[in-house]
Scaffold this active site. Structure first.
Site, PDB file in Angstrom:
ATOM      1  N   LYS A 116      16.556 -10.496 -14.870  1.00 23.14           N
ATOM      2  CA  LYS A 116      17.461 -10.170 -13.756  1.00 23.14           C
ATOM      3  C   LYS A 116      18.878  -9.893 -14.262  1.00 23.14           C
ATOM      4  CE  LYS A 116      13.820 -10.961 -11.696  1.00 23.14           C
ATOM      5  NZ  LYS A 116      12.949  -9.826 -11.465  1.00 23.14           N
ATOM      6  N   GLU A 200      25.476 -15.908  -8.313  1.00 26.62           N
ATOM      7  CA  GLU A 200      25.785 -14.849  -7.346  1.00 26.62           C
ATOM      8  C   GLU A 200      26.446 -15.476  -6.132  1.00 26.62           C
ATOM      9  OE1 GLU A 200      22.245 -12.881  -6.038  1.00 26.62           O
ATOM     10  OE2 GLU A 200      21.959 -11.814  -7.922  1.00 26.62           O
ATOM     11  N   HIS A 235       9.198 -18.053   0.535  1.00 35.22           N
ATOM     12  CA  HIS A 235       9.157 -16.890  -0.343  1.00 35.22           C
ATOM     13  C   HIS A 235       7.808 -16.182  -0.336  1.00 35.22           C
ATOM     14  CE1 HIS A 235      13.115 -18.005  -1.463  1.00 35.22           C
ATOM     15  NE2 HIS A 235      12.711 -19.182  -1.903  1.00 35.22           N
ATOM     16  N   ARG A 292       5.506  -2.525  -9.360  1.00 35.19           N
ATOM     17  CA  ARG A 292       4.071  -2.477  -9.037  1.00 35.19           C
ATOM     18  C   ARG A 292       3.896  -1.857  -7.659  1.00 35.19           C
ATOM     19  NH1 ARG A 292       5.942  -7.674  -7.695  1.00 35.19           N
ATOM     20  NH2 ARG A 292       5.848  -7.969  -5.445  1.00 35.19           N
TER      21      ARG A 292
END
Ligand code: MV4
Length: 504
Positions: A116, A200, A235, A292
């Site tokens: 990331k 963040e 999630h 994907r």
């Protein structure tokens, strides 16, 4: 074009890819583990190869076993589906080495998006908007304290190797930073073997909106519109729709162009998804790129009229995209419900077992992508996604109406499923009003469920269900004859009487 494709996956997505192969005149080979011998993908494939025990590391995640099947079957390409090896750069590289085409992006593009922090650095260079914060791991608590103070609380700590919420910590105030940083680091280390953590600014109650992109191997990249994916629990996505009710054509174009820039910056090819967080003012920020085909791809297919799996295969075979951005148009509205083998009355715990009765809906505007059939036993070993029920309509209200109707037809007996959850979501006033964010489902589930029927009607329904169970299945009749054979006799009498009546 390929002559034979090996599908390195199972369940509904393997069936989805088999269907595309057959439509394109390509033979479909599959692999299966010991517990998947009787699975639907094995029954629908042209060839099926056993690859060992249920445990995924010994079967669907085992690179050498799958490449060995590719060689033995003579497949010229591998479709990885989603999950398992689909985002594994090592596997993509091993396919290149074995001279089998991996249907997906290059190993290098996967690696660029895998970390990331590396992805954030690349996007910074490409001028893509992302959430304010650091683009490299923090070295110390003191550094973290300084950065968090500068960007302002609440902040989010995230694992560089993460995704899907693992190793992520929301920090509300400076006092919690130290313990959260330690917790995030050790979770990242445990889950990914990599303790790199970055910071963040936290977006409060964001929407999760993603953009589908498609890139051929000749430099053409297009976006195919967004999907609204805010309805999730822990999630795990539960319901997705396209288009997003808050995205207008101007925002769609701006997000789409950013997504194309992201893909181009990573030299991306084939199908991919760029995830954004969208705040209450509709500012959007790059989050990550999924390299994907996604579970929820059908909603995009329904509103664009495109077949993403066909296009993936054609791109992998070296063809140019058969259309340009200006040829892509969006029509109608699609909503997908993920049907899981989970028990709503037991905290949505997985509920494997034998499917004793299956009645699937169909009719106008209904698509089902399923990996189950009546009589099949759902194994405990894998993700409990059974099927996807997708509703399509001219607008959101029609899609909701068709889905609601289809859900009332849907019956899966013998195991518990989350079908009732969707009946509840679809009649929720906030859902109907499209007031969605990533906190929606937790809020809805924390409210007591509204009683739809009075207790007397519920009692009658329970008695009727009991009578039904005895008549149809002979439940409670240990001799196996008796009641149920009496019922059968009476049933046939009833039939002959009605036939006689009808002939009169
Ligand atoms: C965030 C966020 C708020 N602010 N980042 C969760 C999964 C991971 N891929 C990113 N996630 C989030 N990142 C900042 N700076 C909120 C989430 C988040 C979330 C994101 C998408 C879908 C569902 C979510 C549920 C909770 C938190």
């Amino acid at each position: 074009m390929f002559k034979k494709i090996l599908i390195g996956n199972r369940g509904e997505i393997a069936v989805r890819v088999i269907r595309a192969c057959h439509e394109m005149g390509i033979a479909a080979a599959v692999v299966y583990s010991d517990v998947d011998r009787a699975s639907l993908h094995v029954r629908k494939a042209d060839e099926a190869y056993p690859i060992g025990p249920a445990s995924a590391t010994e079967s669907y995640l085992n690179i050498s076993k799958i490449l060995d099947v590719a060689k033995r079957s003579g497949a010229d390409a591998i479709h990885p589906g989603y999950g398992f090896l689909s985002e594994n750069a090592k596997f993509a590289r091993a396919c290149d080495g074995a001279d089998v085409k991996f249907i997906g992006p290059s190993a290098a593009a996967m690696e660029a998006m895998g970390s990331k922090t590396r992805a954030r650095q690349a996007m910074e260079k490409a001028g893509v908007p992302f959430v304010p914060g650091t683009s490299r791991g923090v070295e110390s608590f003191e550094e973290a304290e300084k950065i968090a103070g500068k960007i302002g609380y609440p902040v989010m700590l995230k694992a560089a190797a993460g995704g899907g919420g693992k190793g992520m910590r929301l920090v509300q105030a400076a006092e919690q930073l130290k313990s959260s940083l330690e917790a995030a680091r050790s979770e990242a280390e445990r889950s990914f073997g990599d303790g790199e953590v970055y910071i963040e600014k936290a977006i409060v109650n964001p929407r999760h909106i993603e953009m589908q992109v498609l890139a051929d191997e000749h430099g053409n990249t297009v976006y195919l519109g967004e999907r609204e994916c805010s309805l999730q629990r822990r999630h795990q996505k539960v319901l997705e729709e396209a288009p997003s009710p808050i995205v207008d054509s101007d925002l769609r174009r701006r997000m789409g162009e950013v997504a194309v820039r992201v893909a181009k910056a990573a030299n991306y090819t084939n199908a991919g998804t760029v995830e954004f967080l969208v705040d209450q003012e509709k500012n959007f920020y790059f989050l990550e790129m999924n390299t994907r085909l996604q579970v929820e791809h059908p909603v995009t297919e329904l509103i664009t009229g495109l077949d993403l799996v066909h296009l993936q295969i054609r791109i992998a075979a070296g063809e140019e995209l058969p259309f340009r951005q200006e040829d892509v148009s969006f029509r109608g509205h699609a909503i997908e419900c993920r049907i899981y083998a989970e028990d709503p009355d037991n905290n949505y715990f997985p509920s494997p077992g034998k499917i004793s009765l299956l009645q699937e809906p169909s009719g106008p505007g209904i698509r089902i992508d399923s990996g189950m059939y009546e009589g099949w036993s759902v194994p405990i070993d894998y993700d409990p996604l059974l099927a996807k029920l997708i509703g399509y309509g001219a607008d959101r209200d029609q899609a909701v109406a068709r889905l609601t109707r289809a859900l009332s037809e849907y019956f899966v007996g013998g195991i518990k499923t989350n079908i009732s959850l969707f009946r509840r979501i679809l009649r929720d006033a906030d859902f109907r009003g499209a007031r969605l964010d990533t906190g929606f489902l937790d809020r809805m589930l924390s409210q007591p469920e509204e009683n739809l029927i009075d207790s007397r009607t519920a009692e009658v329904a329970a008695v009727a269900a009991g009578v039904f169970a005895v008549l149809v299945f002979g439940v409670g009749n240990s001799t196996g004859g008796g009641l149920s054979s009496t019922a059968a006799v009476q049933d046939s009498k009833w039939k002959s009487v009605s036939r006689r009546e009808a002939l009169r």
